[in-house]
Design an enzyme around this catalytic site. Structure first.
Site, short mmCIF file in Angstrom:
data_model
loop_
_atom_site.label_atom_id
_atom_site.label_comp_id
_atom_site.label_asym_id
_atom_site.label_seq_id
_atom_site.Cartn_x
_atom_site.Cartn_y
_atom_site.Cartn_z
N PRO A 60 0.79 -1.21 0.00
CA PRO A 60 0.00 0.00 0.00
C PRO A 60 0.83 1.27 0.00
CG PRO A 60 0.03 -0.95 2.18
CD PRO A 60 0.78 -1.89 1.30
N PRO B 209 1.16 6.57 2.12
CA PRO B 209 0.18 5.50 2.16
C PRO B 209 -0.87 5.77 1.09
CG PRO B 209 -0.18 7.01 3.99
CD PRO B 209 0.91 7.59 3.13
N CYS B 210 -0.91 4.93 0.08
CA CYS B 210 -1.95 5.14 -0.91
C CYS B 210 -3.15 4.31 -0.52
CB CYS B 210 -1.47 4.80 -2.32
SG CYS B 210 -1.35 3.02 -2.66
N ARG B 211 -4.29 4.80 -0.84
CA ARG B 211 -5.52 4.07 -0.54
C ARG B 211 -5.51 3.60 0.91
NH1 ARG B 211 -3.31 1.68 -4.90
NH2 ARG B 211 -3.10 -0.30 -3.81
N THR B 212 -5.29 4.54 1.81
CA THR B 212 -5.15 4.21 3.23
C THR B 212 -6.28 3.34 3.74
OG1 THR B 212 -4.06 6.31 3.59
CG2 THR B 212 -4.90 5.19 5.52
#
Lengths: 252, 236
Positions: free
Chosen positions: A194, A215-218
């Site tokens: 992630p 953090p992508c798409r947490t």
């Protein structure tokens, strides 16, 4: 709020503590804070817990940090709180010294190729022994200083991990050096996982260059872990961290 | 937004005349002439100073050249701030052209981010756009856009193409009044006399009572020092 309901989670399966990497540190700290945000919100209601959410407001972040820091104090894990003078803002901070394979660092001077098997046990002695008179360049460069900051992001309403790394004589590590210090297993996970990228960022409170994990798409990342932890229904965990929880070393 | 087109164009096409001079600390094979350039306010230094680099590299030996960095009166210039912000912050009270000093060694590691390539600038720019949309629309607009739309935004900036840029940016600037407009206003108040580089906080465009708030309201609440007691304005 009492420590009894403070939950900590860790996801390692090894029985001994392998030296870990900033990815795991970031995930664990943030996951711990997020998990406890649900708990702390309902701290006044005996035994009840709100569903843990990925997002928390700044006040909740600070409360969770206080709990976290109390625990850190108990196990002497070295985290402290830095207050920004004249404001009600601050962040958590920890500094770690650790050895690293000297080959990781760019050769700045002409010294002979470092012994791949150079064991870290000797490094402490070498660094402290000022009277050795030996130009112990290799040994000195084999100890790194990692400084971690956990800040609150009001834009994304989550905690974020910033860190910087330098040699003992103050030379900051480049992005390439930080990357090459990451164990290949984690590198793979980092790329699949992630965390989008590791980039240099200006520290929003100090104004200096740090590295930050994005953090992508947490929510996508955190939610399953939070749900699982909730379902486990355990009450008290020990927050187990290890002194050199940054570097990924070969466990040969 | 259509009525504001003139304002949008004026902002986009704003320029700052700059004079680049090589630092006397640099080693040259022959004397370096200063280089003059009009800098776009909305862009980034490392994106628009390739010509500056090429100009000075002509008088230098390769072994004396590391990553280029710029400085104004002893202060390293943060390339990741828009040029207009840098100028307003450091030199708005001085006469034009803006005199910037060029360096090729002793990169100030404690002050500046590295900028190895244009993709670093692109990543930074897109990350700012995403953060702003997170505040305005919970990130829904930027996430619904395709990768090629993101690319168009960046190319519009890189190539100074107003129409190309705004074709995409207008989606990010949509203000659904029926839903209360932007969730929060993306803003930063930059300051020089502090370690803290900028003030950024959550601020709703509409008060709980339903009144539309102004910049003055924002400053009063979050940076009252900017407004002096008599109701006038402090410089910067």
């Amino acid at each position: 709020m009492h420590l009894g309901i403070f939950k900590i989670t860790y996801n390692r399966t090894a029985t001994h503590f392998m030296d870990d990497c900033f990815v795991n540190l970031g995930e664990e700290v943030i996951l711990t804070l997020l998990q406890n945000s649900g708990t702390s919100k309902s701290a006044n209601m005996a035994g009840e817990r709100n569903p843990a959410s990925c997002y928390l407001d700044e006040r909740t972040f600070q409360l969770c940090c206080q709990l976290f820091l109390q625990h850190s104090e108990t196990i002497q894990d070295g985290w402290s709180w830095e207050q920004i003078k004249g404001t009600d803002e601050g962040f958590m901070k920890k500094t770690v010294l650790m050895p690293v394979k000297p080959s990781v660092l760019h050769k700045q001077h002409e010294y002979s190729i470092q012994d791949e098997n150079m064991v870290t046990d000797d490094i402490q002695a070498n660094v402290e022994d000022e009277t050795a008179g030996v130009q112990a360049v290799c040994e000195i460069h084999a100890v790194l200083r990692y400084e971690y900051h956990v800040l609150y992001s009001c834009s994304y309403q989550i905690p974020v991990l910033y860190f910087r790394a330098s040699t003992l004589d103050g030379r900051p590590l480049s992005l390439e050096e930080v990357w090459s210090n990451v164990h290949p297993n984690y590198r793979q996970r980092l790329q699949q996982g992630p965390w989008d990228t590791l980039t240099q960022q200006e520290h929003p409170l100090l104004g200096q260059p740090f590295f930050m994990l994005h953090p992508c798409r947490t929510e996508e990342f955190m939610k399953p872990a939070l749900d699982l932890a909730q379902a486990e229904n355990n009450l008290t965990f020990l927050f187990i961290t290890h002194p050199s929880s940054v570097l990924c070393q070969d466990t040969v | 937004m259509a009525d504001d087109k003139d304002v949008l164009r004026d902002v986009w096409f704003g320029r700052i005349p700059a004079c680049f001079t090589l630092s006397p600390e640099e080693t040259t094979e022959r004397e370096a002439e200063p280089y003059y350039l009009l800098l776009p306010r909305v862009s980034y230094l490392t994106l628009v100073t390739d010509k500056v680099k090429k100009h000075f590299l002509r008088v230098m030996k390769a072994e004396d050249v590391e990553e280029m960095w710029l400085e104004y009166e002893g202060t390293p210039l943060k390339w990741h701030y828009p040029i207009g912000v840098l100028f307003d912050l450091h030199a708005s009270n001085t006469a034009l052209p803006w005199n910037v000093t060029v360096h090729f060694k002793n990169f100030p590691e404690d002050d500046l981010l590295h900028c190895a390539s244009n993709s670093v600038i692109e990543a930074h720019f897109m990350s700012c756009i995403k953060e702003a949309d997170a505040l305005k629309h919970k990130g829904q607009v930027i996430n619904d856009m395709q990768k090629k739309d993101h690319k168009q935004l960046w190319m519009g900036l890189q190539n100074d193409k107003f129409d190309q840029f705004w074709a995409m940016n207008r989606k990010l600037m949509e203000y659904p009044t029926e839903e209360g407009g932007f969730r929060y206003i993306p803003f930063r108040i930059y300051q020089t006399m502090s370690d803290r580089p900028f003030i950024q906080k959550l601020f709703r465009p509409v008060s709980p009572e339903g009144h539309t708030l102004t910049l003055g309201d924002l400053l009063k609440e979050l940076f009252p020092a900017a407004i002096c007691a008599e109701g006038g304005w402090h410089q910067r």
